[in-house]
Design a protein around this motif. Structure first.
Motif, PDB file in Angstrom:
ATOM      1  N   SER A   1       0.820  -1.210   0.000  1.00 34.61           N
ATOM      2  CA  SER A   1       0.000   0.000   0.000  1.00 34.61           C
ATOM      3  C   SER A   1       0.851   1.256   0.000  1.00 34.61           C
ATOM      4  O   SER A   1       0.427   2.300  -0.516  1.00 34.61           O
ATOM      5  CB  SER A   1      -0.934  -0.003   1.211  1.00 34.61           C
TER       6      SER A   1
ATOM      7  N   ASN B   1      -8.604  -0.702   0.156  1.00 30.51           N
ATOM      8  CA  ASN B   1      -8.562  -0.106   1.498  1.00 30.51           C
ATOM      9  C   ASN B   1      -9.901  -0.274   2.226  1.00 30.51           C
ATOM     10  O   ASN B   1      -9.939  -0.477   3.437  1.00 30.51           O
ATOM     11  CB  ASN B   1      -8.209   1.379   1.394  1.00 30.51           C
TER      12      ASN B   1
ATOM     13  N   PHE C   1     -14.717   5.206   0.536  1.00 33.80           N
ATOM     14  CA  PHE C   1     -13.453   5.094  -0.191  1.00 33.80           C
ATOM     15  C   PHE C   1     -13.648   5.222  -1.695  1.00 33.80           C
ATOM     16  O   PHE C   1     -12.785   5.761  -2.389  1.00 33.80           O
ATOM     17  CB  PHE C   1     -12.762   3.782   0.158  1.00 33.80           C
TER      18      PHE C   1
ATOM     19  N   PHE D   1      -6.698   6.430   5.097  1.00 34.45           N
ATOM     20  CA  PHE D   1      -6.935   6.270   3.670  1.00 34.45           C
ATOM     21  C   PHE D   1      -7.895   7.301   3.092  1.00 34.45           C
ATOM     22  O   PHE D   1      -7.930   7.496   1.879  1.00 34.45           O
ATOM     23  CB  PHE D   1      -7.446   4.855   3.378  1.00 34.45           C
TER      24      PHE D   1
END
Length: 685
Positions: A28, A57, A215, A405
């Protein structure tokens, strides 16, 4: 019970956990320099690549909740094997991807499996071995998570310089295969955590939908503005669903996650809040700065400049292992936030491409990462009983993933929107990160100060045995609400060689604090014997209050043998505690006291006893101790000694008839004479 050849061997289990967590977490942080190469070879657009990372994520964040649910109903170590298989499948599919869809699904499998492995394996490594292993576990956990993240930019830069991306992904697949092999070799069959627990599909659905929407919306920030409907609608709806999940779990009768225990206690709130601030602020210190530097330097050179971040993470992992058993553990996250703020300032000065300052900033950031999130996670876990650790990890990783994230693409969008000059926009975002770091430090200090919490040395024996938290955490904002607990103090060694207490003189008791006699009653035979024997020690005809302390899930008392209730349902536990307390009051009335009952929710048990006695202005606390000796006493400690150490109300132990007949000793820390200030001592477990 089936088990592998390396079952129960700490080095093998530690290697398994390391191999399980490193692949996705390192990837990541390494993937950003490889995006142009991957998109060109797989025919993906940057928007598609951003969506793939966002969905991975989201799978990582939501997987924590799913893993806790599965652990309740399915054999836990067998599920760990299944998660490791999913990790291998995800790594192989991603490395061998021939198009963007295949690559995206592979990343999603990697993210999902990694978070589920974290929830399944990490707590067992933490509490499944003796105390002497805990410092090593702390270092391993710190390096698995933040060492992997710290080395990511270097790995990505090296691979980018070669113009290839598949070799890195095949290496990741090889590590995943090793993780599966070690999971098989260390296999030790374990039953489900609680087969009677409800299947909370609502919690899983809220977590999955909230993370995916949030996300996915943030992923579109590569081509849209923050307040464009394509971004704002899914992102804010997703965040609303995550907030709904937390609220629902806080109020649920049988919650899947221990949200209520975490959010109503001061030290866990400070730990979780600080972890979130650190996760958000570190994004500004790493990914945004690296992106700005790549405008001036090659990805390979930027990767080399970030190597000190790995060195800093290693140094702080060692420091964490040293302080985990000391009071200094409370201060480490605060030091980390200060280091993070300093690193961001250095990065500000390093732009556009001052390489010596970049090296310094990377080192400071590495130290900060190692000192903040993992220590804050353990600070939170130590504030609750060890059987809650799996659920505590799930809560923190869910919220940390959301903070980390989501903040990255939002700040990247600010870089573009704040100024036509990318460098100027990056500086604006870095100042936001600096503000988050300072805010995190202030938040942690404020929660401690306003709640009356104090840094304490953790009692790791009690924690690992599951009897109680490693230290006392006052209720959130207890000092503002006027309910702050007395400062915890170390109990004096218990003298186990004194005879049973003699009757307390009437005059001695009358000189004690005015008020009723407080009986701590948990429904056990020992507590029952203490009430029956009390009239011969203090005289009958007095006012009395019978207190039963309870906690959700852990219960804390012995119900009548023919009674059935759900231990994970707080309302049912409370009602049963009231019935147990009422039964104790009826027993006290039969013994000659004017008694009433009180049920108190408190963790740990000693705190509920002390608070109830203080609230009732009790003149004496009477309990029947559970006699322990030798190694068991050393491992489990004593609620009795802890109560005596935290109150000025006299405390009396009443031994059971069996103990008196066999000449067993009674826990005692002073003479049974009551002097009006010191405890005569006697407290039941």
């Amino acid at each position: 019970m089936r088990q592998g050849p390396f079952a129960g061997r700490y080095p093998a289990v530690a290697v398994m956990v390391t191999f399980a967590l490193i692949p996705y977490l390192a990837l990541s942080a390494a993937i950003e320099p490889l995006v142009p190469t991957i998109t060109a070879q797989l025919g993906m657009t940057p928007q598609m690549m951003s969506l793939a990372s966002g969905l991975a994520n989201a799978a990582y964040a939501a997987g924590t909740v799913l893993a806790v649910q599965l652990a309740q109903h399915l054999p836990q170590r067998r599920m760990l094997l299944a998660y490791a298989v999913v990790l291998v499948v995800g790594a192989v599919v991603t490395a061998g991807a021939v198009n963007g869809v295949m690559f995206t699904f592979g990343l999603i499998f990697l993210g999902l499996a990694t978070s589920m492995l974290l929830i399944a394996a990490a707590p067992s490594l933490t509490i499944g071995f003796p105390k002497k292993r805990l410092p090593q576990t702390a270092m391993i956990m710190n390096m698995c998570v933040f060492g992997a993240v710290a080395i990511g930019p270097f790995i990505g830069g090296v691979q980018s310089a070669a113009g290839q991306w598949r070799p890195l992904f095949w290496i990741i697949a090889g590590i995943a295969v090793l993780a599966l092999a070690m999971a098989v070799l260390t296999f030790e069959d374990a039953p489900p955590a609680d087969p009677t627990a409800p299947r909370d599909l609502r919690a899983i659905g809220l977590a999955a939908a909230g993370c995916v929407l949030a996300f996915a919306g943030a992923a579109r920030l590569t081509t849209h503005g923050l307040f464009d409907v394509e971004v704002a609608l899914p992102m804010f709806v997703g965040l609303a669903l995550i907030v709904t999940l937390i609220t629902y779990q806080f109020r649920a009768r049988r919650p899947l996650l221990t949200v209520r225990a975490v959010l109503t206690s001061s030290i866990p709130v400070a730990g979780v809040g600080l972890a979130l601030f650190a996760a958000a602020a570190s994004i500004a210190a790493t990914s945004l700065t690296a992106a700005a530097l790549m405008d001036e330097l090659s990805a390979f050179r930027v990767g080399l400049l970030y190597l000190p971040e790995l060195g800093g993470a290693i140094v702080m992992a060692v420091v964490f292992g040293v302080v985990i058993s000391r009071r200094a553990m409370h201060y480490l996250p605060l030091v980390g936030m200060v280091l993070l703020a300093a690193g961001i300032v250095v990065f500000q000065l390093a732009l556009p491409a001052n390489q010596p300052l970049v090296l310094l900033g990377a080192a400071l950031t590495g130290l900060a990462l190692g000192a903040t999130v993992a220590p804050a996670l353990f600070v939170t876990g130590f504030s609750l009983q060890s059987n809650s650790l799996q659920r505590v990890f799930a809560i923190i990783e869910l919220l940390r993933a959301v903070a980390a994230f989501l903040v990255a693409p939002i700040l990247a969008n600010i870089v573009v929107a704040a100024s036509a000059d990318r460098l100027d926009g990056t500086r604006h975002a870095l100042w936001i990160g600096f503000g988050l770091a300072i805010a995190g430090a202030v938040f942690g200090i404020a929660v401690y100060a306003l709640s009356g919490a104090r840094p304490q040395k953790p009692d790791l024996d009690r924690f690992l045995e599951g009897d109680a938290a490693a230290w006392h955490s006052p209720p959130l904002l207890a000092r503002l609400r006027g309910t702050a607990a007395p400062a915890p103090t170390r109990s004096e060694p218990v003298d186990r060689g004194l005879p049973a207490p003699a009757p307390i003189a009437e005059a001695d008791l009358d000189r004690a604090t005015p008020g009723p006699i407080c009986f701590a009653y948990d429904g056990s035979d020992l507590a029952r014997s203490a009430i029956v024997a009390a009239p011969g020690l203090v005289g009958p005809g007095r006012d009395a209050v019978v207190v039963c302390v309870w906690q959700p899930a852990d219960v804390g008392f012995t119900p009548p043998p023919d009674e059935r209730f759900d231990p994970n349902n707080a309302h049912e536990v409370a009602r049963m505690a009231e019935r147990v307390a009422a039964a104790g009051a009826h027993l006290a009335e039969q013994a000659g006291f004017r008694a009433r009952s009180v049920a108190v929710e408190a963790t740990p048990t000693w705190q509920g006893i002390v608070f109830a006695a203080q609230a009732e202005k009790a003149r004496l606390i009477v309990l029947g101790p559970h006699p322990r000796g030798g190694l068991l006493a050393a491992l489990q400690g004593s609620v009795s000694a802890t109560v005596a150490a935290h109150t000025a109300i006299p405390v009396l132990f009443v031994p059971s008839p069996a103990d008196t007949e066999t000449d067993k000793t009674v826990e005692s820390g002073a003479s049974p004479q009551v002097n009006g200030r010191s405890a005569a001592v006697g407290v039941g477990e």
